[in-house]
Design a protein around this motif. Sequence first.
Motif, PDB file in Angstrom:
ATOM      1  N   CYS A  84       0.875  -1.173   0.000  1.00 23.89           N
ATOM      2  CA  CYS A  84       0.000   0.000   0.000  1.00 23.89           C
ATOM      3  C   CYS A  84       0.913   1.224   0.000  1.00 23.89           C
ATOM      4  O   CYS A  84       1.478   1.577   1.043  1.00 23.89           O
ATOM      5  N   LYS A  85       1.075   1.845  -1.160  1.00 28.66           N
ATOM      6  CA  LYS A  85       1.964   2.992  -1.294  1.00 28.66           C
ATOM      7  C   LYS A  85       1.184   4.268  -1.006  1.00 28.66           C
ATOM      8  O   LYS A  85       0.213   4.590  -1.690  1.00 28.66           O
ATOM      9  N   ALA A  86       1.619   4.993   0.021  1.00 28.91           N
ATOM     10  CA  ALA A  86       0.938   6.213   0.440  1.00 28.91           C
ATOM     11  C   ALA A  86       1.654   7.438  -0.108  1.00 28.91           C
ATOM     12  O   ALA A  86       2.883   7.478  -0.189  1.00 28.91           O
ATOM     13  N   SER A  87       0.875   8.460  -0.462  1.00 30.18           N
ATOM     14  CA  SER A  87       1.456   9.718  -0.924  1.00 30.18           C
ATOM     15  C   SER A  87       0.502  10.858  -0.620  1.00 30.18           C
ATOM     16  O   SER A  87      -0.696  10.648  -0.390  1.00 30.18           O
ATOM     17  N   GLY A  88       1.046  12.075  -0.617  1.00 33.61           N
ATOM     18  CA  GLY A  88       0.207  13.253  -0.437  1.00 33.61           C
ATOM     19  C   GLY A  88      -0.036  13.677   0.993  1.00 33.61           C
ATOM     20  O   GLY A  88      -0.832  14.597   1.236  1.00 33.61           O
ATOM     21  N   TYR A  89       0.614  13.021   1.945  1.00 32.58           N
ATOM     22  CA  TYR A  89       0.463  13.406   3.351  1.00 32.58           C
ATOM     23  C   TYR A  89       1.687  12.899   4.125  1.00 32.58           C
ATOM     24  O   TYR A  89       2.409  12.027   3.637  1.00 32.58           O
ATOM     25  N   PRO A  90       1.914  13.447   5.323  1.00 32.79           N
ATOM     26  CA  PRO A  90       3.055  12.981   6.136  1.00 32.79           C
ATOM     27  C   PRO A  90       2.800  11.573   6.658  1.00 32.79           C
ATOM     28  O   PRO A  90       1.962  11.372   7.549  1.00 32.79           O
ATOM     29  N   PHE A  91       3.515  10.613   6.103  1.00 31.04           N
ATOM     30  CA  PHE A  91       3.250   9.199   6.363  1.00 31.04           C
ATOM     31  C   PHE A  91       3.283   8.856   7.843  1.00 31.04           C
ATOM     32  O   PHE A  91       2.467   8.070   8.332  1.00 31.04           O
ATOM     33  N   THR A  92       4.231   9.442   8.568  1.00 32.34           N
ATOM     34  CA  THR A  92       4.391   9.071   9.978  1.00 32.34           C
ATOM     35  C   THR A  92       3.353   9.715  10.897  1.00 32.34           C
ATOM     36  O   THR A  92       3.331   9.434  12.099  1.00 32.34           O
ATOM     37  N   SER A  93       2.503  10.552  10.356  1.00 36.77           N
ATOM     38  CA  SER A  93       1.482  11.214  11.174  1.00 36.77           C
ATOM     39  C   SER A  93       0.165  10.431  11.254  1.00 36.77           C
ATOM     40  O   SER A  93      -0.742  10.822  11.995  1.00 36.77           O
ATOM     41  N   TYR A  94       0.067   9.373  10.493  1.00 36.96           N
ATOM     42  CA  TYR A  94      -1.187   8.611  10.465  1.00 36.96           C
ATOM     43  C   TYR A  94      -0.909   7.114  10.526  1.00 36.96           C
ATOM     44  O   TYR A  94       0.093   6.631   9.988  1.00 36.96           O
ATOM     45  N   GLY A  95      -1.840   6.405  11.126  1.00 38.16           N
ATOM     46  CA  GLY A  95      -1.784   4.955  11.063  1.00 38.16           C
ATOM     47  C   GLY A  95      -2.478   4.465   9.810  1.00 38.16           C
ATOM     48  O   GLY A  95      -3.097   5.242   9.066  1.00 38.16           O
TER      49      GLY A  95
END
Lengths: 120, 111
Positions: free
Chosen positions: A22-33
């Motif tokens: 699941c590749k995440a983009s567009g937000y600070p990755f470490t700020s969300y679970g």
Amino acid sequence: QVQLVQSGAEVKQPGASVKVSCKASGYPFTSYGLTWVRQAPGQGLEWMGWISGYNGKTKSAEKLQGRVTMTTDTSTTTAYMELRSLRSDDTAVYYCARGGGGSYLGMDYWGQGTQVIVSS
Amino acid sequence: QSVLTQPPSASGTPGQRVTISCSGSNSNIGTNTVDWYQQLPGTAPKLLIYGNNQRPSGVPDRFSGSKSGTSASLSISGLQSEDEADYYCTTWDDSLNGGGIFGGGTKLTVL
């Protein structure tokens, strides 16, 4: 914009393992679970587990404990869900979603889903 | 069988108001906030309501949520044909093995 892009469909034999990304983009990755949810054909949503994007802390569903491993790679902002000892009833669409884990804000963005078929 | 109980189906005519219930217990709804999701056929779920009664940006105010004790509900007013979908409630459970839980889902039909 926030995006969660999942890996492609998989066909596995019973007893094998599958690893969905699941590749995440567009937000600070470490700020969300991130939460993993699955949906068997014609069935409802099933909560599988949650992983912190900050420290990798996890919580998994009791029925999957021992078979599921959730990890993150902060360098690539990618989350992974590995399910082992696959059975036919693991056939489902697997989703990742931002948030959850008891967060007040709900799961506000979802991946497109990954079809996993377990068949001999 | 889901820990959160929803009616399997609901229906209404265009313009009507429909309410979907979600029943839980002290260890889940009684302690934590409830979210609601809409799922159209063949698509990923979409967040409709979070924190019991908050709407994300872009969700019409026809959708509203409430919670009382160990139950929650989703109301849809001014029902439209495009509201025909599956609806799921979810919350966190603080019992021994805890974790997230979903209701079994309610299929809403617009007649």
